[in-house]
Design an enzyme around this catalytic site. Structure first.
Site, short mmCIF file in Angstrom:
data_model
loop_
_atom_site.label_atom_id
_atom_site.label_comp_id
_atom_site.label_asym_id
_atom_site.label_seq_id
_atom_site.Cartn_x
_atom_site.Cartn_y
_atom_site.Cartn_z
N THR A 176 -6.40 -11.18 3.30
CA THR A 176 -7.07 -10.35 2.33
C THR A 176 -8.14 -11.18 2.28
O THR A 176 -9.64 -11.33 1.49
CB THR A 176 -6.13 -10.25 1.15
OG1 THR A 176 -6.03 -11.61 -0.05
CG2 THR A 176 -4.99 -9.27 1.58
N LYS A 206 2.06 2.21 -5.02
CA LYS A 206 2.80 1.17 -6.03
C LYS A 206 2.82 1.75 -7.42
O LYS A 206 3.09 2.34 -8.35
CB LYS A 206 3.07 -0.43 -6.24
CG LYS A 206 4.25 -0.28 -4.85
CD LYS A 206 4.72 -1.40 -4.89
CE LYS A 206 3.39 -2.51 -4.38
NZ LYS A 206 2.54 -2.75 -3.00
N THR A 264 -9.86 -4.64 0.44
CA THR A 264 -10.68 -5.07 1.83
C THR A 264 -11.60 -4.65 2.16
O THR A 264 -11.92 -4.68 2.80
CB THR A 264 -9.99 -6.45 2.46
OG1 THR A 264 -8.97 -5.12 3.36
CG2 THR A 264 -9.31 -8.04 1.78
N GLN A 278 2.37 -6.10 -3.21
CA GLN A 278 3.05 -6.09 -2.12
C GLN A 278 4.15 -5.46 -1.09
O GLN A 278 4.72 -4.61 -2.35
CB GLN A 278 2.65 -7.23 -0.98
CG GLN A 278 1.60 -8.37 -0.57
CD GLN A 278 1.01 -8.54 -2.24
OE1 GLN A 278 1.85 -9.30 -2.80
NE2 GLN A 278 -0.46 -8.59 -3.00
N GLY A 293 -4.60 -4.39 -4.42
CA GLY A 293 -5.65 -3.25 -5.23
C GLY A 293 -4.33 -1.97 -5.57
O GLY A 293 -3.95 -1.06 -4.27
N HIS A 294 -3.88 -2.01 -6.28
CA HIS A 294 -3.24 -0.82 -6.99
C HIS A 294 -4.14 0.36 -7.44
O HIS A 294 -4.79 0.13 -8.70
CB HIS A 294 -2.10 -1.22 -8.10
CG HIS A 294 -1.35 -1.77 -7.62
ND1 HIS A 294 -0.23 -2.28 -8.17
CD2 HIS A 294 -1.32 -2.44 -6.66
CE1 HIS A 294 0.40 -3.89 -7.97
NE2 HIS A 294 0.42 -3.53 -6.45
N THR A 295 -4.07 1.32 -7.16
CA THR A 295 -4.94 2.40 -6.99
C THR A 295 -4.83 3.76 -8.07
O THR A 295 -3.54 3.63 -7.45
CB THR A 295 -5.77 2.97 -6.25
OG1 THR A 295 -6.31 2.13 -5.11
CG2 THR A 295 -6.83 4.05 -5.88
N ARG A 307 -6.20 0.80 7.62
CA ARG A 307 -5.00 0.56 7.66
C ARG A 307 -4.14 1.10 9.27
O ARG A 307 -4.45 1.47 9.07
CB ARG A 307 -4.03 1.32 7.04
CG ARG A 307 -4.35 0.16 5.09
CD ARG A 307 -3.48 1.23 4.10
NE ARG A 307 -4.22 0.67 2.89
CZ ARG A 307 -4.44 1.31 2.14
NH1 ARG A 307 -4.46 2.91 2.29
NH2 ARG A 307 -4.53 0.59 0.34
N ASP A 343 0.69 -1.15 -0.03
CA ASP A 343 0.31 -0.28 0.28
C ASP A 343 0.47 1.17 0.23
O ASP A 343 0.38 2.05 0.40
CB ASP A 343 -0.84 0.16 1.29
CG ASP A 343 -1.84 -1.18 1.01
OD1 ASP A 343 -2.39 -1.56 0.47
OD2 ASP A 343 -2.33 -1.31 2.43
P1 IMP Z 1 -2.06 -12.53 1.96
O1 IMP Z 1 -1.77 -11.95 0.99
O2 IMP Z 1 -4.53 -12.46 1.19
O3 IMP Z 1 -2.63 -14.05 2.12
O4 IMP Z 1 -2.28 -11.81 3.20
C1 IMP Z 1 -1.05 -11.77 4.13
C2 IMP Z 1 -0.29 -10.49 5.04
O5 IMP Z 1 -0.55 -9.68 3.59
C3 IMP Z 1 -1.56 -10.12 5.29
O6 IMP Z 1 -0.98 -9.06 6.93
C4 IMP Z 1 -2.31 -9.07 3.98
O7 IMP Z 1 -3.03 -8.27 5.10
C5 IMP Z 1 -1.41 -8.56 4.02
N1 IMP Z 1 -1.00 -7.89 2.28
C6 IMP Z 1 -1.49 -8.95 1.26
N2 IMP Z 1 -2.24 -8.19 -0.01
C7 IMP Z 1 -1.71 -6.95 0.20
C8 IMP Z 1 -1.82 -6.02 0.01
O8 IMP Z 1 -1.36 -5.57 -1.55
N3 IMP Z 1 -1.64 -4.58 0.18
C9 IMP Z 1 -1.25 -5.08 1.69
N4 IMP Z 1 -1.35 -5.65 2.43
C10 IMP Z 1 -1.78 -6.41 2.39
#
Ligand code: IMP
Length: 440
Positions: A129, A16, A305, A228, A40-42, A309, A13
């Protein structure tokens, strides 16, 4: 030719999407190499907001070829929805998008397992997520995955699905599933889901490793788009509170089949402060009103989601770790304007634990949780920076803050983002021009 890798330098977040969109205008190819629809690339273009989850941000530029590489876990239903949404907004999605044959697919059962794993973990949950990321990458490593290329050989597909489901049913036998969840484990249902997407995706499916090689040999400008951030990296992040892929350049090499030594420049994107969603240690986190204020001023709610944050000050210990393990040449500082109303701006320059100073980012989440941040304070500029387009537009104290960050982390700041729009940017150095020391 130049290959530029853009990685998240914090817990995701970092903005990027905005930076990649800006730089994609100078690229021929933009390639995503890891993660899935958890991202989630805004991006805001002419006041219109787009949130991209799976499709590379380059898609908003009509002449850019976008690659979803083999290291991405593709939720085919989410992908088809995203394609349709973009088309409905007037964005062309056709031969400008290719999907790696070797990429693994996220199946409905991966999402069900993700949810139940979190429930079973209870207080130890990761805060995922819920997009099925961990279970899909687990299946990939366990050699129980289903890949995009399998869609086009029904015999292979049904065999892969049958074996994977048979094992899962045995392993999950102690868990009570709802009727809807049970359906996710029915072979017929999975075959039906695959049938829904097969023909839609077919024209886009390619050997993307060959595409990347072709782009390199024909001297194209290539942008590698990370999802990420490095602190969520499976190996270098705050394990176990991480995502299930390698978010740095290593992930780009393996996830795209990129030959070693081809990446010219690496930039790490970092907010002027820090945020994190989900569970896990966050030493410089601000609780109470201070954290709430940053959240409100930065609009810090998850793009995928919608979760609020967690917010805190810039963490230079974590930033130095991110720079070290990504090999970043420089950083991009985003959301500087969110600090406009802060009287004092703090930067965490070290940690203390049991009276001892810690300067190396700990590998143990349990230690990181007990670290107390040591701050250096700087006076805020208390003036608007939103929309500033040159260093001269910035108040002196904002320029000084950037200088302090450069000194503390030991890398130059090449770009500063002062708002969500493409133009709200101060570009000090074009990352697509290869730094002298990397030229061979
Ligand atoms: P997962 O990637 O859904 O398995 O989540 C694992 C961890 O990475 C959790 O803490 C999520 O909130 C975090 N996470 C996954 N994708 C993102 C993202 O794009 N931005 C920020 N946090 C992320």
């Amino acid at each position: 030719m130049s290959v530029l890798s853009v990685v998240g330098g914090q817990w995701g977040d970092e903005g990027k999407g905005k930076v990649v969109d800006l730089l994609a205008g100078r690229a021929d190819v933009v390639a995503r190499y890891q993660g899935g629809a958890n991202a989630g690339h805004t991006v805001v273009v002419d006041g219109k907001q787009f949130i991209l989850h799976l499709i590379p941000t380059g898609i908003l530029h009509p002449d850019v070829r976008c690659i979803i590489g083999s290291g991405v876990v593709v939720d085919p239903i989410a992908l088809v929805e995203e394609i349709e949404q973009l088309r409905a907004s007037g964005i062309e999605v056709g031969s400008n998008l290719v999907i790696g044959k070797r990429a693994h697919m996220i199946m409905p059962y991966h999402k069900v397992i993700d949810a139940h794993m979190e429930e079973l973990l209870g207080v130890n949950r990761i805060g995922t997520t819920g997009r099925g990321i961990g279970p899909a990458y687990s299946d990939k490593a366990a050699r129980l995955g289903v890949r995009v290329c399998d869609l086009y050989d029904e015999k292979v597909l049904s065999e892969r699905v049958r074996v994977s489901l048979a094992i899962k049913k045995r392993l999950l036998s102690g868990i009570t599933l709802s009727r809807e969840e049970l359906e996710a484990f029915e072979e017929d249902h999975i075959m039906e889901v695959c049938g829904q997407v097969r023909e839609i995706l077919k024209p886009l499916v390619r050997n993307t490793d060959a595409e990347i090689l072709e782009a390199i040999t024909s001297g194209k400008q290539i942008l590698l788009e990370g999802a990420q951030g490095i602190l969520l990296d499976l190996d270098m992040g705050t394990y176990p509170y991480v995502t299930s892929s390698n978010t740095g350049v290593g992930g780009a090499l393996s996830g795209l089949g990129m030959p070693l030594g081809k990446v010219d420049t690496i930039i790490a994107i970092m907010k002027a402060y820090c945020t994190r969603v989900g569970q896990g240690p966050f030493p410089s986190e601000l609780h109470g009103d201070e954290g709430e204020r940053l959240r409100a001023e930065g609009g810090e709610y998850g793009a995928t989601t919608g979760r609020p944050r967690r917010c805190g000050w810039f963490d230079a210990v974590a930033a130095r770790h991110a720079i070290q393990v990504t090999g970043a040449d420089a950083i991009v500082v985003t959301k500087l304007d969110v600090l406009d109303n802060q009287e004092t701006i703090r930067v965490c320059i070290g940690y203390e634990m049991n009276g001892e100073r810690i300067t190396i980012f700990p590998a143990e989440a349990t230690i990181l949780e007990r670290c107390v941040p040591v701050y250096e304070d700087f006076p805020g500029w208390l003036a608007p920076t939103a929309g500033a387009r040159s260093l001269d537009d910035l108040p002196e104290r904002a320029r000084e803050y950037i200088g302090h960050l450069e000194r503390i982390i030991g890398k130059p700041v090449w770009i500063i983002s002062t708002g969500p729009g493409r133009g709200d940017t101060i570009e000090i150095h074009n990352p697509f021009s290869v730094p002298e020391e990397r030229k061979v």
